[in-house]
Enzyme design. Structure first.
Site, PDB file in Angstrom:
ATOM      1  N   TRP A 138       0.937  85.746 -38.558  1.00 17.32           N
ATOM      2  CA  TRP A 138      -0.066  84.702 -38.793  1.00 17.32           C
ATOM      3  C   TRP A 138      -0.004  83.606 -37.748  1.00 17.32           C
ATOM      4  O   TRP A 138      -0.797  82.658 -37.805  1.00 17.32           O
ATOM      5  CB  TRP A 138       0.130  84.102 -40.179  1.00 17.32           C
ATOM      6  CG  TRP A 138       1.342  83.195 -40.302  1.00 17.32           C
ATOM      7  CD1 TRP A 138       2.596  83.436 -39.843  1.00 17.32           C
ATOM      8  CD2 TRP A 138       1.377  81.914 -40.924  1.00 17.32           C
ATOM      9  NE1 TRP A 138       3.439  82.381 -40.134  1.00 17.32           N
ATOM     10  CE2 TRP A 138       2.712  81.438 -40.806  1.00 17.32           C
ATOM     11  CE3 TRP A 138       0.432  81.129 -41.577  1.00 17.32           C
ATOM     12  CZ2 TRP A 138       3.108  80.204 -41.320  1.00 17.32           C
ATOM     13  CZ3 TRP A 138       0.843  79.899 -42.083  1.00 17.32           C
ATOM     14  CH2 TRP A 138       2.166  79.452 -41.955  1.00 17.32           C
ATOM     15  N   ASP A 139       0.915  83.723 -36.793  1.00 16.85           N
ATOM     16  CA  ASP A 139       1.076  82.670 -35.795  1.00 16.85           C
ATOM     17  C   ASP A 139      -0.205  82.394 -35.015  1.00 16.85           C
ATOM     18  O   ASP A 139      -0.344  81.328 -34.395  1.00 16.85           O
ATOM     19  CB  ASP A 139       2.203  83.032 -34.823  1.00 16.85           C
ATOM     20  CG  ASP A 139       3.528  83.256 -35.535  1.00 16.85           C
ATOM     21  OD1 ASP A 139       3.585  84.193 -36.357  1.00 16.85           O
ATOM     22  OD2 ASP A 139       4.488  82.515 -35.284  1.00 16.85           O
ATOM     23  N   GLU A 181       8.539  81.694 -47.555  1.00 19.00           N
ATOM     24  CA  GLU A 181       9.386  82.855 -47.258  1.00 19.00           C
ATOM     25  C   GLU A 181      10.758  82.823 -47.921  1.00 19.00           C
ATOM     26  O   GLU A 181      11.421  83.854 -47.987  1.00 19.00           O
ATOM     27  CB  GLU A 181       9.557  83.060 -45.746  1.00 19.00           C
ATOM     28  CG  GLU A 181       8.253  83.408 -45.036  1.00 19.00           C
ATOM     29  CD  GLU A 181       8.444  83.753 -43.580  1.00 19.00           C
ATOM     30  OE1 GLU A 181       9.531  83.469 -43.026  1.00 19.00           O
ATOM     31  OE2 GLU A 181       7.523  84.316 -42.978  1.00 19.00           O
ATOM     32  N   LYS A 183      11.639  77.071 -46.738  1.00 14.15           N
ATOM     33  CA  LYS A 183      11.949  77.328 -45.338  1.00 14.15           C
ATOM     34  C   LYS A 183      11.064  76.485 -44.418  1.00 14.15           C
ATOM     35  O   LYS A 183      11.525  75.902 -43.449  1.00 14.15           O
ATOM     36  CB  LYS A 183      11.754  78.812 -45.019  1.00 14.15           C
ATOM     37  CG  LYS A 183      11.938  79.170 -43.540  1.00 14.15           C
ATOM     38  CD  LYS A 183      11.603  80.630 -43.293  1.00 14.15           C
ATOM     39  CE  LYS A 183      11.700  80.977 -41.815  1.00 14.15           C
ATOM     40  NZ  LYS A 183      11.298  82.365 -41.526  1.00 14.15           N
ATOM     41  N   GLN A 184       9.768  76.471 -44.739  1.00 14.37           N
ATOM     42  CA  GLN A 184       8.814  75.761 -43.901  1.00 14.37           C
ATOM     43  C   GLN A 184       7.673  75.258 -44.772  1.00 14.37           C
ATOM     44  O   GLN A 184       7.504  75.684 -45.903  1.00 14.37           O
ATOM     45  CB  GLN A 184       8.270  76.681 -42.806  1.00 14.37           C
ATOM     46  CG  GLN A 184       7.526  77.892 -43.336  1.00 14.37           C
ATOM     47  CD  GLN A 184       7.147  78.867 -42.241  1.00 14.37           C
ATOM     48  OE1 GLN A 184       7.067  78.501 -41.076  1.00 14.37           O
ATOM     49  NE2 GLN A 184       6.915  80.109 -42.607  1.00 14.37           N
TER      50      GLN A 184
END
Length: 798
Positions: A354-355, A493, A614-615
């Site tokens: 998905w970056d 994640e 995580k993010q």
């Protein structure tokens, strides 16, 4: 160090892998790591060359269980140049004393430079200067110039120029147990006395790769008549070029290389075309001049100038250079996606994630034809996405979390935990939000470019079939009178499922549900944009029913978003019931706790039990959508939205986020630009330094992080200048963040070139070239910028 040069003045073996990644050189077709010319994979150096689409699948037998993985293949090493003096062993790190050392990356031309002064065991001192590039002017060309200067000796020299196809994929430590052999030899060949060539074939995907190298040697009076000896194996070939060297007189070795694959357009077959091309190449200097001009043209379109901060300037340009190495005008005509770690390493096995979400905004405003080509990578894999949805019992198109050659799900079923050395299940294929992210990318491309042709021919079909998938995976909860989505993972994640449950995924991930509410509304708008005849044909082609369209309208108004506390969005349903983690304990115990999931599992614990992230997950919404878009979305869903709510959510999750992905710093910096400019700039600098500083402790050597590099550029234009598109007009909302006074950059909007400049409390927008008039708004002030005109906006109040 200058605005255009990344340099290292000492050789540090433990840093070599990182530096090889940072000083790679590429042209959007293939890239080569910045290793020493004579280096082979030895635990310090790791030569690597990679090309878009160069994938191969291999099976590893692990404890009797076959595990299939697809990898971006490390291709034959074209760099190899070695030197022998008087028939002695070739110079290398182990048998010379390094007297001085300089390793540079010229950002302006993506040229790798090394200058070494060495003393060998016989006391001979020699200066070796290497310059090399992968041509931005000729997508099939690479070139290397090796200047040898004998300082205190004269004698017989032999230069070995080789092509090495014996390479394997061994560039990532945690993949060492996986099969790394991906190449079968085909044959070596010569094209006249000066050129050697090599062909290999990927073992499963049967892609042929050919490299041809022409090596010539020049003295002060011109090209030397050298002796040549040839040695060939099936997967390796070299020439030995011998000549007399004279003290103090430099000798120049020029190695010109042609690189072709069987996936290329307009070729007969790779070997013949490589040999033919290299025979037509001129000198290194001629090739470099063409290469330099091509880069100069790109910098005119892409440069971002920050005159008052040298460090920021350097790193922004480094990031631009790396993005263009992977995504250049050459890429737009390839069947290529964007590997999350670029084309200079093997992390994530070269897969496409998905970056793109973080990469396309920079390209959309500068080189939209590249984004268009990259979006076609997704369109061409619609068949696989539809098959995946059908197999899972859904409608429409369900794209994979990790994509490679043909668009099937490439996410590994197991992965190794470096903290424990154990193989663990991997459930990340449940990150279905990637399909919503692709929808977002298509729409933002259309908004920025006004490319109606793409929308009608390709984009609308993708978007509508993605919306069909979400309508089929969502179900109506009559008790709540809301639509819900179960069994998915969010961008976080760390949470793959509920602790103790055998069922994969989570219920009502907030990021996913809000994205789906948004795209359901946009899908209806897309239908209206498509002319009647095309609309009817498209609906018939994908099987879109009136019931589905009606459901989109309901989902845009009735998606469930979980909340807890005082206006806090729950990352997913049940998040508020999880345990709090003793963050101070883990920071004291481990220092770097970015990958808390690995730490907890190595301790026998389960990250699914805790309130940790995580993010950026739920708060990522505040980054992706401007307030004027997100506020009415929440209100349409029946939820309150305010600046204070954004602040509370950001603070709450910031305390529970390990920032295990550098993308997380991008999102938080963008959100904080309005709320806390000082903190925003601190996060921004962490993101900006993350690859050069290797903040994740060894990951950058496995491939640069494309998302964070592009994200730092997007933050300048979208986060700090507040660039936004509303009702066909370009809006800016500059933030007083960091040291950006004097910032300027070019951009393109709906085909019109613009130049943006920030000075003090003024923003100037100019249209220096021919183009359509552009409506621009800054705050409450609107202006129409005509071709050749400009307007200076005042902002910021007193």
């Amino acid at each position: 160090m200058t605005d255009w040069t990344l340099a290292f003045d000492t050789f540090e073996p433990e840093q070599e892998g990182l530096r090889e990644a940072l000083t790679s050189t590429g042209n959007g077709f293939f890239c080569t790591r910045g290793g020493l010319a004579w280096a082979q994979a030895d635990g310090v150096s790791y030569p690597g060359t990679y090309t878009h689409g160069g994938f191969n699948r291999e099976t590893t037998i692990m404890a009797g269980v076959p595990v299939l993985n697809e990898d971006l293949v490390n291709l034959p090493n074209w760099l190899l140049l070695e030197m022998r003096i008087e028939g002695e062993e070739a110079l290398d790190r182990e048998n010379v004393e390094i007297l001085s050392y300089r390793h540079e990356y010229d950002i302006r031309t993506a040229t790798t430079i090394r200058v070494l002064r060495v003393r060998d065991r016989a006391g001979r001192e020699t200066t070796l200067e290497t310059r090399r590039f992968v041509s931005m002017a000729d997508m099939h060309q690479a070139a290397m110039k090796w200047t040898i200067t004998p300082e205190n000796w004269s004698g017989r020299v032999e230069v070995i120029s080789a092509l090495d196809g014996r390479v394997t994929n061994k560039g990532v430590a945690r993949y060492q147990q996986l099969e790394g052999r991906h190449l079968d030899p085909v044959s070596p060949r010569t094209f006249g006395p000066e050129t050697i060539a090599l062909v290999v074939r990927t073992r499963q995907s049967r892609i042929y790769v050919a490299e041809a190298a022409r090596t010539r040697i020049f003295g002060v009076a011109g090209q030397l008549d050298v002796g040549r000896d040839l040695y060939q194996m099936q997967d390796y070939a070299h020439q030995v070029l011998s000549f007399e060297a004279t003290r103090g007189e430099p000798v120049r070795v020029e190695k010109m290389v042609a690189f072709y694959t069987s996936r290329d357009h307009a070729i007969n077959e790779p070997l013949v075309n490589a040999g033919k091309a290299v025979g037509r190449y001129g000198t290194y200097a001629e090739a470099f001049e063409h290469h330099r001009r091509a880069w100069e043209e790109l910098w005119e379109i892409c440069d971002v100038r920050v005159p008052n901060d040298e460090r920021v300037q350097l790193l922004l340009r480094l990031h631009i250079s790396h993005i263009l190495q992977v995504c250049s005008p050459h890429t737009s005509d390839l069947d290529a996606g964007v590997p999350a770690r670029g084309l200079n390493g093997e992390a994530y096995r070269g897969h496409i994630f998905w970056d793109e979400l973080f990469i396309y905004p920079f390209l959309n405003f500068r080189l939209p034809e590249i984004t268009r080509g990259l979006l076609m990578y997704r369109y061409r894999r619609m068949g696989e996405a539809r098959a995946a949805a059908k197999e899972a019992g859904y409608q429409g198109a369900m794209f994979p979390w990790q994509s490679g050659s043909d668009g099937q799900e490439e996410t590994q079923k197991v992965h190794i935990n470096p903290k424990s050395g154990k193989w663990e299940p991997d459930l990340s294929h449940n990150q279905r939000h990637v399909s919503a992210d692709i929808f977002y990318n298509v729409w933002r491309y259309y908004e920025t470019t006004g490319d109606t042709e793409f929308l009608l021919d390709y984009g609308a079909e993708m978007m509508l079939d993605i919306a069909r998938f979400w309508a089929s995976i969502a179900h109506h909860n009559p008790v709540r009178d809301r639509y819900e989505i179960h069994g998915v993972m969010g961008p976080d994640e760390f949470h793959e499922k509920y602790a103790g449950s055998d069922e994969e995924g989570l219920r009502n991930n907030a990021y996913t549900n809000v994205m789906v509410a948004w795209l359901s509304e946009i899908a209806l708008e897309v239908l209206d944009l498509v002319p009647e005849r095309r609309r009817q044909a498209l609906r018939a082609s994908i099987g879109l029913t009136d019931e589905e369209v009606e459901k989109w309208g309901e989902m845009s108004r009735k998606m469930f978003v979980p909340f807890h506390g005082d206006g806090l969005i729950s990352q997913f349903e049940g998040y508020d019931n999880l345990e709090e983690l003793d963050w101070d304990h883990y920071r004291r115990e481990y220092g770097n706790i970015q990958r808390l999931d690995r730490i907890l599992r190595a301790e026998g614990d389960d990250p699914d039990k805790y309130k940790l992230t995580k993010q950026a997950d739920a708060v990522l919404l505040f980054f992706l959508f401007p307030e004027d878009e997100l506020k009415p979305l929440f209100e349409r869903l029946g939820y309150e939205y305010s600046t204070e709510m954004v602040r509370r959510n950001t603070e709450y999750y910031d305390q529970r986020t390990s920032h295990g992905s550098t993308l997380s710093f991008i999102a938080h910096a963008g959100i904080l630009a309005d709320l806390d400019p000082e903190s925003s700039w601190e996060r921004y600098m962490v993101a900006l330094e993350s690859d050069v500083g290797d903040v994740q402790g060894g990951t950058t050597q496995e491939g640069i992080h494309m998302g964070v590099m592009a994200g730092t550029l997007d933050l300048i234009q979208r986060g700090y200048l507040g660039t936004d598109i509303r009702d066909g007009a370009l809006h800016f909302d500059p933030k007083p963040v960091g040291n950006l006074d004097g910032l300027s950059f070019p951009m393109q909007f709906h085909g019109t070139r613009l130049q943006i400049e920030l000075k003090g409390k003024q923003l100037t927008v100019a249209a220096p070239a021919d183009g359509q008039p552009v409506d621009v708004r800054v705050g409450d002030t609107a202006a129409r910028i005509e071709s050749g005109g400009s307007h200076t906006f005042d902002f910021g109040g007193e």
